[in-house]
Scaffold this motif. Structure first.
Motif, PDB file in Angstrom:
ATOM      1  N   GLY A  15       0.719  -1.243  -0.001  1.00  0.00           N
ATOM      2  CA  GLY A  15       0.031   0.077  -0.153  1.00  0.00           C
ATOM      3  C   GLY A  15       0.853   1.250   0.142  1.00  0.00           C
ATOM      4  N   GLY A  16       2.142   1.094   0.104  1.00  0.00           N
ATOM      5  CA  GLY A  16       2.924   2.258   0.127  1.00  0.00           C
ATOM      6  C   GLY A  16       3.355   2.759  -1.069  1.00  0.00           C
ATOM      7  N   SER A  17       4.404   3.777  -0.903  1.00  0.00           N
ATOM      8  CA  SER A  17       4.812   4.401  -2.411  1.00  0.00           C
ATOM      9  C   SER A  17       6.431   4.421  -2.109  1.00  0.00           C
ATOM     10  CB  SER A  17       4.267   5.712  -2.432  1.00  0.00           C
ATOM     11  OG  SER A  17       3.097   5.734  -2.546  1.00  0.00           O
ATOM     12  N   LEU A  18       7.170   4.414  -3.443  1.00  0.00           N
ATOM     13  CA  LEU A  18       8.379   4.589  -3.794  1.00  0.00           C
ATOM     14  C   LEU A  18       8.709   5.487  -4.832  1.00  0.00           C
ATOM     15  CD1 LEU A  18      10.244   1.441  -2.975  1.00  0.00           C
ATOM     16  CD2 LEU A  18      10.311   3.542  -1.363  1.00  0.00           C
ATOM     17  N   ARG A  19       9.594   6.157  -5.132  1.00  0.00           N
ATOM     18  CA  ARG A  19      10.018   6.927  -6.386  1.00  0.00           C
ATOM     19  C   ARG A  19      11.395   6.267  -7.031  1.00  0.00           C
ATOM     20  NH1 ARG A  19      10.220  13.179  -8.493  1.00  0.00           N
ATOM     21  NH2 ARG A  19      12.175  13.212  -7.459  1.00  0.00           N
ATOM     22  N   LEU A  20      11.402   5.803  -7.930  1.00  0.00           N
ATOM     23  CA  LEU A  20      12.730   5.297  -8.438  1.00  0.00           C
ATOM     24  C   LEU A  20      13.224   6.305  -9.459  1.00  0.00           C
ATOM     25  CD1 LEU A  20      12.149   1.624  -9.106  1.00  0.00           C
ATOM     26  CD2 LEU A  20      12.668   2.551  -7.045  1.00  0.00           C
ATOM     27  N   SER A  21      14.577   6.676  -9.305  1.00  0.00           N
ATOM     28  CA  SER A  21      15.298   7.553 -10.133  1.00  0.00           C
ATOM     29  C   SER A  21      16.317   6.791 -11.024  1.00  0.00           C
ATOM     30  CB  SER A  21      15.928   8.836  -9.466  1.00  0.00           C
ATOM     31  OG  SER A  21      14.854   9.587  -8.564  1.00  0.00           O
ATOM     32  N   CYS A  22      16.504   7.284 -12.130  1.00  0.00           N
ATOM     33  CA  CYS A  22      17.489   6.777 -13.123  1.00  0.00           C
ATOM     34  C   CYS A  22      18.239   7.993 -13.681  1.00  0.00           C
ATOM     35  CB  CYS A  22      16.999   5.785 -14.058  1.00  0.00           C
ATOM     36  SG  CYS A  22      18.209   5.099 -15.507  1.00  0.00           S
ATOM     37  N   THR A  23      19.670   8.211 -13.323  1.00  0.00           N
ATOM     38  CA  THR A  23      20.217   9.333 -13.772  1.00  0.00           C
ATOM     39  C   THR A  23      21.342   8.997 -14.843  1.00  0.00           C
ATOM     40  OG1 THR A  23      20.129  10.698 -11.696  1.00  0.00           O
ATOM     41  CG2 THR A  23      21.881  11.214 -13.265  1.00  0.00           C
ATOM     42  N   SER A  24      21.310   9.468 -16.182  1.00  0.00           N
ATOM     43  CA  SER A  24      22.140   9.086 -17.162  1.00  0.00           C
ATOM     44  C   SER A  24      23.086  10.105 -17.373  1.00  0.00           C
ATOM     45  CB  SER A  24      21.229   9.022 -18.506  1.00  0.00           C
ATOM     46  OG  SER A  24      20.243   8.109 -18.120  1.00  0.00           O
ATOM     47  N   SER A  25      24.368   9.648 -17.965  1.00  0.00           N
ATOM     48  CA  SER A  25      25.486  10.476 -18.218  1.00  0.00           C
ATOM     49  C   SER A  25      26.113   9.567 -19.448  1.00  0.00           C
ATOM     50  CB  SER A  25      26.459  10.457 -17.276  1.00  0.00           C
ATOM     51  OG  SER A  25      26.959   9.206 -16.843  1.00  0.00           O
ATOM     52  N   GLY A  26      26.867  10.462 -20.275  1.00  0.00           N
ATOM     53  CA  GLY A  26      27.463   9.974 -21.456  1.00  0.00           C
ATOM     54  C   GLY A  26      26.722   9.594 -22.571  1.00  0.00           C
TER      55      GLY A  26
END
Length: 130
Positions: A15-26
């Motif tokens: 029932g909870g929440s999460l926020r995933l991030s994906c940071t790109s370089s190159g």
């Protein structure tokens, strides 16, 4: 050299929440369709959501529709996955992926997805407890 780094995973109750991030370089972030995949123990990797290079189009598999939202911020070269109403069956390692061909978003949920992915992140673990 292209690099994509995920973050934001963790342990959360159902029932909870999460926020995933994906940071790109190159890579030139705006040139790539971007997607999220996940792989649970003992199961094949599966596509979860995909967004076009502009972010104007987004696609979801049925199991996450209405609960997950994919988005991207070109200024930060970052892809996001907002996950709400999490369920124990969402437990998996989550990977971001970049595809130079827009057909990634056509085939991300198909077994042929790997042919459309140019770069993978290393993954972030999401665990949902019941």
């Amino acid at each position: 050299q292209a690099q994509m780094v995920e973050s934001g995973g963790g342990l959360v109750q159902a029932g909870g929440s999460l926020r995933l991030s994906c940071t790109s370089s190159g890579i030139t972030f705006d040139y790539y369709a971007m997607a999220w995949f996940r792989q649970a123990p003992g199961k094949e990797r599966e596509g979860v959501a995909c967004t076009s290079w502009s972010g104007s189009e987004s696609y979801y598999v049925d199991s996450v529709k209405g609960r997950f939202t994919i988005s991207r911020d070109s200024a930060k070269n970052t892809l996001y996955l907002q996950m709400n109403s999490l369920k124990p069956e969402d437990t998996a390692m989550y990977y971001c992926a970049a595809g130079g061909d827009s057909r990634l978003c056509t085939f991300y949920h198909d077994r042929s997805y790997s042919g459309w992915v140019n770069y993978w992140g290393q993954g972030t673990q999401v665990t949902v407890s019941s």
